[in-house]
Design a protein around this motif. Sequence first.
Motif, PDB file in Angstrom:
ATOM      1  N   ASN A   2       0.877  -1.202  -0.074  1.00  0.00           N
ATOM      2  CA  ASN A   2       0.085   0.086  -0.083  1.00  0.00           C
ATOM      3  C   ASN A   2       0.870   1.250   0.047  1.00  0.00           C
ATOM      4  O   ASN A   2       0.543   2.345  -0.816  1.00  0.00           O
ATOM      5  CB  ASN A   2      -0.892  -0.137   1.299  1.00  0.00           C
ATOM      6  N   SER A   3       1.866   1.197   0.660  1.00  0.00           N
ATOM      7  CA  SER A   3       2.626   2.427   0.743  1.00  0.00           C
ATOM      8  C   SER A   3       3.338   2.767  -0.657  1.00  0.00           C
ATOM      9  O   SER A   3       3.910   3.791  -0.779  1.00  0.00           O
ATOM     10  CB  SER A   3       3.767   2.187   1.811  1.00  0.00           C
ATOM     11  N   LYS A  41       1.777   2.217  -3.538  1.00  0.00           N
ATOM     12  CA  LYS A  41       0.694   2.461  -4.044  1.00  0.00           C
ATOM     13  C   LYS A  41       0.222   3.833  -3.914  1.00  0.00           C
ATOM     14  O   LYS A  41       0.055   4.584  -4.800  1.00  0.00           O
ATOM     15  CB  LYS A  41      -0.626   1.585  -3.895  1.00  0.00           C
ATOM     16  N   THR A  42       0.391   4.248  -2.816  1.00  0.00           N
ATOM     17  CA  THR A  42       0.145   5.883  -2.521  1.00  0.00           C
ATOM     18  C   THR A  42       1.275   6.591  -2.654  1.00  0.00           C
ATOM     19  O   THR A  42       1.244   7.664  -2.492  1.00  0.00           O
ATOM     20  CB  THR A  42      -0.418   5.830  -0.870  1.00  0.00           C
ATOM     21  N   ASP A  81       3.518   6.856  -0.420  1.00  0.00           N
ATOM     22  CA  ASP A  81       4.000   7.301   0.747  1.00  0.00           C
ATOM     23  C   ASP A  81       5.313   6.885   1.210  1.00  0.00           C
ATOM     24  O   ASP A  81       6.134   7.454   2.178  1.00  0.00           O
ATOM     25  CB  ASP A  81       3.041   7.086   2.127  1.00  0.00           C
TER      26      ASP A  81
END
Length: 278
Positions: free
Chosen positions: A122-123, A125-126, A128
């Motif tokens: 997820n990090s 994908k974002t 971040d």
Amino acid sequence: IAKKDGENRFRFYNEELNKEITEYFDNMKMIIKALEEKRFVFYLQPIYDTTTLNVTGFEALVRINHPEKGIILPVKFIDIVEKSALLKDFEKYLFEMIVDYLKKMYSVFNCYYNIAINVSVNSFKTKDILLYAKNIPQELIRFVNIEVTERVFAENTEDIIYVLNELKSLGFTIEIDDFGTGYSSLSYIEKIPTDIIKIDMSFVRKINQCSKTKAVVKTIIELAKGLGLKTIAEGVETAEQYNILKALGCDFVQGYYFAKPLSLDDVLSYIKEKKHIS
Ligand code: C2E
Ligand code: MG
Ligand code: MG
Ligand code: MG
């Protein structure tokens, strides 16, 4: 009778669901508390040069150091964290913690060791991950390896490649984790900016029993060499597995046969002992 069965079944599912929900919230509370009280710790598992058996670095594996329950493994919390809004605080914290660990080891040995940190899909994908990565002091970046599971390439490959290129240009070393279990299309591997391939332990486990598995691992290692990448075999548990991997030309090994993930204190004494021996 049919109606009665139906009711029972309904009640059964209800209880199951209730139990799941209660467990989820209990775990969630535990994670929030662990963040507040800074109870996350890394255990460090040594990684060895296959030919010399020198320690070349470590993989940082997160745990909760719980006041009553002791050390809690990631299976209990990592999925919840990754799917929740806690992920940002969690990964930001781990990136701060890795700097502490590097510095503590330096203060004992007067040199830095490489430490690999696992980063959630997820990090990536974002994007971040780029924010956390930029918090690492410039001079320490070359000691931090970033591990991302191969599954990250299941979608949005272009975006992921962008993030990996950014990380590489900042100076991080990139490792593709769990290689061979995820997307596994040969068409992507030549495109992705990476330095190291981690051969998943599901292959390593069978390498001494199954000639087909051995052939697959041999091919992965040759592929990596052809692309100028290094290989780490993870989950090495026996001398036999180690010997096969060595014969196949795998660059690095990691697993219980050599050492389990160790607390920072244990790492410090382990390295000291090793240095006395060699
Ligand atoms: P992974 O990154 O593939 O890590 C390897 C796992 O295999 C670790 O489990 C390690 O303790 C275990 N292992 C190492 N050698 C052996 C062996 O010889 N035999 C066996 N059976 N197991 C071995 P762990 O620490 O429970 O971590 C599980 C997974 O949780 C990791 O798999 C990783 O995907 C995730 N994880 C761990 N730490 C972090 C973290 O800081 N952040 C994120 N996002 N994920 C993490
Ligand atoms: Mg890993
Ligand atoms: Mg993994
Ligand atoms: Mg792995």
